[in-house]
Design an enzyme around this catalytic site. Structure first.
Site, PDB file in Angstrom:
ATOM      1  N   ASP A 305       0.119  -9.339  -0.602  1.00 67.76           N
ATOM      2  CA  ASP A 305      -0.925  -9.049   0.438  1.00 67.76           C
ATOM      3  C   ASP A 305      -1.143  -9.820   1.211  1.00 67.76           C
ATOM      4  OD1 ASP A 305      -2.677  -7.020   1.504  1.00 67.76           O
ATOM      5  OD2 ASP A 305      -3.327  -6.313  -0.460  1.00 67.76           O
ATOM      6  N   GLU A 511     -11.374  -1.626   1.728  1.00 74.71           N
ATOM      7  CA  GLU A 511     -11.458  -2.632   0.771  1.00 74.71           C
ATOM      8  C   GLU A 511     -12.950  -2.962   0.367  1.00 74.71           C
ATOM      9  OE1 GLU A 511      -8.885  -5.616   2.366  1.00 74.71           O
ATOM     10  OE2 GLU A 511      -7.334  -4.077   2.895  1.00 74.71           O
TER      11      GLU A 511
END
Length: 624
Positions: A305, A511
């Site tokens: 990521d 997020e």
């Protein structure tokens, strides 16, 4: 003398032809493994490390691409060639970077990726599909497959070849800020939705070997199953935290969708920021190499990521050499470094030369990356196809998104008594009130990962139909539609309205910015419900990425609709409110009474929801 010259020319031509014949990696007729091995044999360590490096587009200058042999480039959320860039603008940018990659010694093309998580959502005028939290409600894998195919075309319409989607996490706690990116709390629904992968990549040929990546040409894209593994089960602060669970639950809840993704030929898998029982996933060799690669036989490449290895230490990057070594040895093949990529390249090269990282690990990574590039036909067609630009935001795709909106709506309440139903609403009424902060806000109804990383507020950043505009289009021309974002009770009572539609919910987030301990509607949503529904018959449409607190309002509401994050095609909401189509959606998430109950999932011993998993009232079309 003439004969000698002819002979020399013949020798030169023969040598040239022989050299070309030996470039097996450039010959699409050669077997896949032969092409990979031929290219691997020609590559220096620096070229191999470059293939393992993924940088943000702003760092992908021609000099950087050539000097470091960069293998992949991406756009972060909201990172665009210019404001309101056209398909042609995107193609020009991507091709410019690609031409720099092709000008290197071996001419290995780069692959360009983007977070196209609900359509090509960074791109102006692209079709924005409902987020996954709504698509799970449809329980329609074939619809989701069609959405995958449409998304692939809209991504290719910009010259991009890779979409960092789907999220196959199983969200077990809606307080997690990424819950809207997931399909359900139930792994069987998530598994069925992996049908988006053949939509994105194409159907696997009959007899294909499990685990081998597959991408069917220039109208398809590389897909990415994420985030491996268990990020939907994190505890406490939730984002990037620890999934504290036993192996049985990890394997039975969080892993099954990866089995399905791999069996459908997914080309890449992205690693989670989270940990499993205290072990950071970006350093978890047992799960990445031992399970994903060796046991599940995944032959695509594993990607980190965004700056994922940086977070292996606290604070991040405290010992970057360790982070690089741990990530590579765990089995990650390509590293999303973003901007400080020279430091990564230097560290990795030094670690290999000092034998801290064996060349066998580098070769495994590069083979996997090259395998995907060969399989997708990137060597034969590295540049954008201008003929695909027509697919961006096409009417066909917008109609598909509208259908997805209709099927994703869940009717939670209809009337305060069974003989006093409110929905479907009549199209011909003298005067109706539309209220709420989300009724006329395209950004709010699209949610996060739309145009910007955190989404946007308002109607001016892309094209689409707001719910208010859809209502005005749906009703009879004689019906007066009055919009007031947050009217007071006196306005409502004195307005002479037949009924009201109140559209409220959450504001966009992604997020960590979406982690929430209270899961309340954004203000002034509750007061709008109070002032409107306390004075007249109303339907409340909730636009949110997850269930939100609805007590104590439910008793005052005549009808309640969960619209999730429907995207750009708000007309799909009006289609069902006014009865052109019936409600059919069933909750793919448990709707809690109080956040104190969380986490709470179907099957739990303490299960006591406001609306249970699978609930949803069904209505026929009004003309049935």
């Amino acid at each position: 003398m003439n004969k000698m010259r002819v002979f020399v020319v013949f020798l030169c031509l023969w040598a040239a032809v022989s050299a070309a014949d030996n470039l097996k990696y450039k010959d699409p007729k050669q077997p896949l493994n032969a092409r990979i091995e031929d290219l691997m044999r020609r590559m220096t360590l620096e070229e191999k490390v470059g293939q393992m490096t993924l940088v943000e587009r702003r760092e992908a200058s021609p000099d950087a691409m050539k000097q470091y042999f960069i293998g992949a480039v991406l756009s972060g959320g909201g990172s665009v060639p210019k404001p309101k860039a056209s398909a042609a603008d995107w193609m020009e940018m991507v091709d410019g970077i690609q031409k720099a990659a092709l000008s290197t010694r071996l001419g290995i093309p780069m692959v360009y990726g983007i977070d196209a998580v609900h359509g090509n959502n960074n791109v102006y005028r692209a079709t924005i599909f409902p987020h996954n939290v709504g698509l799970g409600v449809t329980r329609d894998p074939q619809l989701v497959k069609r959405i995958g195919a449409a998304t692939a075309l809209e991504v290719r319409a910009t010259g991009i070849q890779c979409a960092f989607t789907p999220t196959v996490s199983v969200c077990r706690d809606p307080r997690w800020g990424r819950c809207f990116e997931t399909y359900s709390e139930d792994h069987t629904i998530v598994q069925s939705m992996t049908e988006i992968i053949p939509g994105l990549q194409g159907d696997l040929p009959a007899g294909s070997q499990k685990g081998i990546p597959f991408v069917a040409g220039k109208e398809k894209v590389v897909a990415c199953a994420k985030h491996f593994v268990g990020d939907g089960g994190t505890t406490r602060e939730l984002y990037q935290n620890d999934t504290a669970t036993n192996m049985k639950d990890l394997f039975s809840i969080h892993l099954p969708a990866y089995y399905d993704s791999i069996s459908k030929g997914v080309a890449t898998v992205m690693i989670s920021y989270s940990s499993w029982n205290g072990k950071k996933m970006h350093a978890n060799r047992d799960l990445i190499t031992g399970l994903l690669k060796n046991k599940l036989k995944f032959e695509g490449f594993v990607i980190s990521d965004w700056e994922g290895i940086d977070k292996l230490t606290t604070p991040p990057r405290q010992n970057y050499t360790y982070s690089v070594e741990a990530g590579v040895l765990a089995g990650i093949d390509m590293f999303m470094i973003a901007d400080r990529f020279p430091e990564f390249i230097t560290n990795l090269t030094t670690l290999v030369k000092s034998n801290a990282i064996p060349m066998t690990r580098i070769h495994d990574a590069v083979r996997r990356i090259l395998r995907v590039k060969f399989v997708m036909g990137l060597f034969e067609a590295p540049l954008a196809d201008p003929s695909l630009a027509k697919h961006l935001g096409s009417q066909e795709h917008r109609e598909l998104a509208r259908k997805a909106v209709r099927k994703s709506l869940v009717l939670l309440k209809n009337g305060k008594a069974s003989d006093n139903l409110l929905l479907p609403l009549p199209k011909k009424a003298p005067k109706i009130l539309v209220a709420g902060s989300h009724a006329d806000n395209l950004g709010f109804q699209c949610g996060g990962w739309t145009m910007e990383w955190q989404g946007f507020n308002g109607n001016n950043q892309t094209d689409g139909t707001t719910i208010l505009a859809a209502i005005k289009k749906a009703v009879d021309p004689s019906t007066q539609v009055v919009y007031s974002e947050n009217p007071d009770a006196s306005f409502v009572k004195g307005g002479g309205f037949s009924h009201a539609i109140v559209v409220v919910g959450e504001v966009p987030y992604t997020e960590k910015f979406g982690d929430s301990a209270n899961l309340t509607m954004a203000d002034p949503g509750p007061s709008t419900i109070e002032s409107v529904c306390g004075s007249m018959r109303c339907v409340v449409v909730v636009v949110s990425g997850r269930p939100v607190v609805m007590e104590p309002y439910v008793g005052r509401i005549d009808a309640l609709v969960a619209a999730w994050l429907p995207g750009s095609e708000g007309q799909g909401v009006a289609d069902v409110l006014f009865g052109d189509y019936g409600f059919s959606g069933k909750l793919a998430r448990t709707w809690f009474k109080s956040v104190d109950q969380l986490p709470m999932n179907v099957g739990d011993a303490h299960y006591d929801p406001l609306f249970s998993f699978g609930f949803g009232l069904i209505t026929p079309p009004s003309n049935a």
